[in-house]
Every structure is written in structure tokens, then in C-alpha cells.
Design a protein around this motif. Structure first.
Motif, short mmCIF file in Angstrom:
data_model
loop_
_atom_site.label_atom_id
_atom_site.label_comp_id
_atom_site.label_asym_id
_atom_site.label_seq_id
_atom_site.Cartn_x
_atom_site.Cartn_y
_atom_site.Cartn_z
N THR A 33 50.27 32.94 34.07
CA THR A 33 48.87 32.57 34.28
C THR A 33 48.37 33.14 35.60
N ARG A 34 49.17 32.98 36.66
CA ARG A 34 48.80 33.50 37.97
C ARG A 34 48.63 35.02 37.93
N MET A 35 49.58 35.71 37.32
CA MET A 35 49.51 37.16 37.25
C MET A 35 48.29 37.63 36.46
N SER A 36 47.97 36.92 35.39
CA SER A 36 46.79 37.28 34.58
C SER A 36 45.51 37.09 35.38
N LEU A 37 45.41 35.98 36.09
CA LEU A 37 44.21 35.72 36.90
C LEU A 37 44.07 36.76 38.02
N GLU A 38 45.17 37.11 38.65
CA GLU A 38 45.11 38.12 39.72
C GLU A 38 44.70 39.48 39.17
N ALA A 39 45.20 39.85 38.00
CA ALA A 39 44.83 41.14 37.39
C ALA A 39 43.35 41.13 37.01
N LEU A 40 42.88 40.03 36.47
CA LEU A 40 41.47 39.92 36.10
C LEU A 40 40.58 40.00 37.35
N ALA A 41 40.99 39.33 38.41
CA ALA A 41 40.22 39.37 39.66
C ALA A 41 40.17 40.80 40.21
N ARG A 42 41.29 41.52 40.17
CA ARG A 42 41.30 42.92 40.62
C ARG A 42 40.36 43.76 39.76
N TRP A 43 40.41 43.57 38.46
CA TRP A 43 39.57 44.34 37.55
C TRP A 43 38.08 44.06 37.81
N MET A 44 37.77 42.80 38.14
CA MET A 44 36.38 42.43 38.42
C MET A 44 36.01 42.72 39.87
N LYS A 45 36.97 43.28 40.63
CA LYS A 45 36.76 43.59 42.05
C LYS A 45 36.35 42.34 42.83
N ASN A 46 36.99 41.24 42.51
CA ASN A 46 36.74 39.95 43.13
C ASN A 46 37.60 39.85 44.39
N ASP A 47 37.05 39.31 45.47
CA ASP A 47 37.80 39.17 46.72
C ASP A 47 38.93 38.16 46.61
N VAL A 48 38.78 37.16 45.74
CA VAL A 48 39.81 36.14 45.59
C VAL A 48 40.89 36.69 44.67
N GLN A 49 42.01 37.09 45.26
CA GLN A 49 43.07 37.70 44.46
C GLN A 49 44.40 36.96 44.56
N GLU A 50 44.38 35.77 45.13
CA GLU A 50 45.62 35.00 45.19
C GLU A 50 45.36 33.64 44.58
N PHE A 51 46.11 33.32 43.56
CA PHE A 51 45.95 32.05 42.85
C PHE A 51 47.26 31.28 42.96
N HIS A 52 47.14 29.99 43.12
CA HIS A 52 48.32 29.12 43.21
C HIS A 52 48.34 28.24 41.97
#
Length: 95
Positions: A33-52
Motif C-alpha cells: 500500500t505504501r509503495m503504491s501511494l508513493e508511486a502514485l504521488a510521484r506520478w502526480m508530481k505531488n510533494d508528499v512522497q512518504e507515507f506511513h
């Protein structure tokens, strides 16, 4: 071998035979789940790229969730045609 249509004769010969469950642990699901959220954030060029993402805690009154692969092996050997059901309804466990 050959899952989900496993060979019954081969299953009866192995010491431990379990359904393939990569990623089925609580920790594995949290990490995926964390890895998916981080990949989605990178794709959306979102500054929040670390999820706990934390896996579920142990059940009340238990200090941890004990995993015994022999339980899985017994269940599979007792009902080899139930391979998909066993994999799809895998009990929660921690790594």
C-alpha cells in the motif's frame, strides 16, 4: 507446482506444502500500500512522497500473531481442491 491446479500426488509427498501467499502478511499488505501511494504521488508530481502505513495490531489479549506453516500444510493436504479459497481467505499474520 501448477497452482491453482496442484498435483495431489506431489502435494502428499512434500513435508510442507502451502498455498503461494507472497504479500499476504499484514506487513506485506502495508508495504505494498505504501509503495503504491508513493508511486502514485510521484506520478502526480505531488510533494508528499512518504507515507506511513502501519499493519494491523495483534488481536486484543494476544502479544503477537504466531504463524505455523504446518497449519497451512495440513489445511491444503486435507482439501487440495480448496487451494484458491484457502489463498483468498488467508488468516492475518505478521512477518
Amino acid at each position: 507446482e501448477g497452482e491453482p491446479h496442484i498435483r495431489h500426488s506431489l502435494l502428499q509427498k512434500v513435508f510442507i506444502g502451502t498455498p503461494h501467499i507472497a504479500g499476504y502478511s499484514a506487513d506485506g499488505k502495508a508495504n505494498a500500500t505504501r509503495m503504491s501511494l508513493e508511486a502514485l504521488a510521484r506520478w502526480m508530481k505531488n510533494d508528499v512522497q512518504e507515507f506511513h502505513i502501519l499493519p494491523p495490531e495483534a488481536e486484543t489479549g494476544r502479544t503477537g500473531l504466531y504463524y505455523d506453516p504446518m497449519d497451512d500444510s495440513r489445511r491444503l493436504k486435507d482439501a487440495p481442491d480448496g487451494f484458491e479459497h484457502q489463498r483468498g481467505h488467508y488468516p492475518l499474520r505478521r512477518e
